[in-house]
Design a protein around this motif. Structure first.
Motif, mmCIF file in Angstrom:
data_model
loop_
_atom_site.group_PDB
_atom_site.id
_atom_site.type_symbol
_atom_site.label_atom_id
_atom_site.label_comp_id
_atom_site.label_asym_id
_atom_site.label_seq_id
_atom_site.Cartn_x
_atom_site.Cartn_y
_atom_site.Cartn_z
ATOM 1 N N SER A 153 7.152 -1.274 -1.540
ATOM 2 C CA SER A 153 6.206 -0.212 -1.887
ATOM 3 C C SER A 153 5.962 -0.241 -3.396
ATOM 4 N N PRO A 199 -1.360 -3.492 -3.171
ATOM 5 C CA PRO A 199 -1.520 -3.202 -1.737
ATOM 6 C C PRO A 199 -2.980 -3.008 -1.375
ATOM 7 N N SER A 200 -3.298 -3.377 -0.156
ATOM 8 C CA SER A 200 -4.628 -3.148 0.402
ATOM 9 C C SER A 200 -4.477 -2.387 1.712
ATOM 10 N N ARG A 201 -5.579 -1.919 2.222
ATOM 11 C CA ARG A 201 -5.514 -1.087 3.425
ATOM 12 C C ARG A 201 -4.986 -1.848 4.633
ATOM 13 N N GLY A 213 0.167 -0.889 2.897
ATOM 14 C CA GLY A 213 0.519 -0.261 1.638
ATOM 15 C C GLY A 213 1.603 -0.964 0.866
ATOM 16 N N THR A 229 -1.183 -1.071 9.141
ATOM 17 C CA THR A 229 -1.765 -0.189 8.154
ATOM 18 C C THR A 229 -0.872 1.015 7.955
ATOM 19 N N ARG A 230 -0.528 1.284 6.718
ATOM 20 C CA ARG A 230 0.367 2.395 6.446
ATOM 21 C C ARG A 230 -0.320 3.708 6.785
ATOM 22 N N GLU A 234 -1.438 7.587 6.778
ATOM 23 C CA GLU A 234 -1.596 8.559 5.703
ATOM 24 C C GLU A 234 -0.641 9.716 5.912
#
Length: 255
Positions: A42, A58-60, A64, A252-253, A255
């Protein structure tokens, strides 16, 4: 059994990657990366990096995670007290990690975000809401093609237990650190009757929430944990108190 803390200046290796654990109160992991190797983590745990190291933000689509590729040296650390737990992953071994415990991993370890497999319903006025005592998501790590190294951050001391087939143990949900994917998870809710008022509504005032882990598989817990906020009235239409379902995974991390 208790897993001993990694002493300061301990050196680890995974293939051509070298790692040195430095410090004891807030330990850091310092990696030496050759040109064809990389680690991910992270962004907030990045402590320092050589100018020659290639850092990928990081990218979508990558959950993340930031990547650091060699050649060069990179240091990562959580900004809080605790200890680092090294989990070597042999080829095709998979473990699940509770959200907030992951520090970093070598590039040979694949990961994905998965929805939490346990929850219960709470009455909040006229509506019901799902509660996730161990977090809404967790991370699953697998060494697919070759062995890899996974580093976790634990609060307090770490304890390991190898569960036999059918053997189970009850733990506080937020004390769970990691578990093997073949281990079954469910919620166990204990209620105490209030003297003179044995009604369903009064049971919620004396309730204990546990996480039941049933073997086979290895599980790890930490001695320092957060208290679960238990507000509202339980939905007794699901009094069995737990839900377990296969959920679609994503890299994808959330939200």
């Amino acid at each position: 059994m208790e897993q001993p803390a990694i002493p300061s200046m301990t050196r680890l290796s995974c293939g051509k990657i070298n790692c040195q654990i430095t410090g004891s109160y807030v330990p850091a992991a310092e990696f030496g990366l050759p040109a064809d190797e990389w680690i991910y983590f992270s962004p907030q745990v990045l402590l320092w990096a050589d100018a020659v190291s290639a850092l990928t933000p990081p990218s979508r689509g990558d959950g993340g995670m930031m990547k650091a590729r060699g050649p060069g040296h990179v240091g990562v650390s959580e900004n809080r007290a605790g200890e680092l737990i090294a989990v070597p992953l042999q080829r095709r071994r998979t473990i699940c990690v509770r959200q907030g415990r992951f520090l970093c991993a070598t590039g040979s370890v694949h990961y994905r975000w998965e929805r939490s497999c346990v929850s219960y319903l709470q009455y909040r006025g006229v509506e019901t809401e799902p509660e996730y005592p161990m977090g809404r998501y967790h991370l699953t790590f697998t060494a697919i093609e070759r062995r890899g190294l996974l580093l976790l951050h634990a609060s307090g001391d770490t304890f390991i237990r190898d569960l036999a087939d059918g053997e189970s143990v009850l733990v506080r949900p937020t004390s769970l650190l990691y578990w093997e994917d073949k281990t079954d998870l469910s919620l166990h809710l204990e209620y105490a009757y209030v003297p003179g008022k044995p009604t369903r509504r009064t049971l919620s005032r004396s309730r204990t929430i546990w996480l039941r882990l049933r073997g086979p598989g290895r599980v790890a817990v930490q001695s320092a944990y957060e208290h679960v906020e238990d507000a509202g009235v339980p939905d007794y239409s699901s009094f069995a108190s737990w839900h377990r379902w296969p959920a679609p995974s994503t890299t994808t991390r959330p939200e």
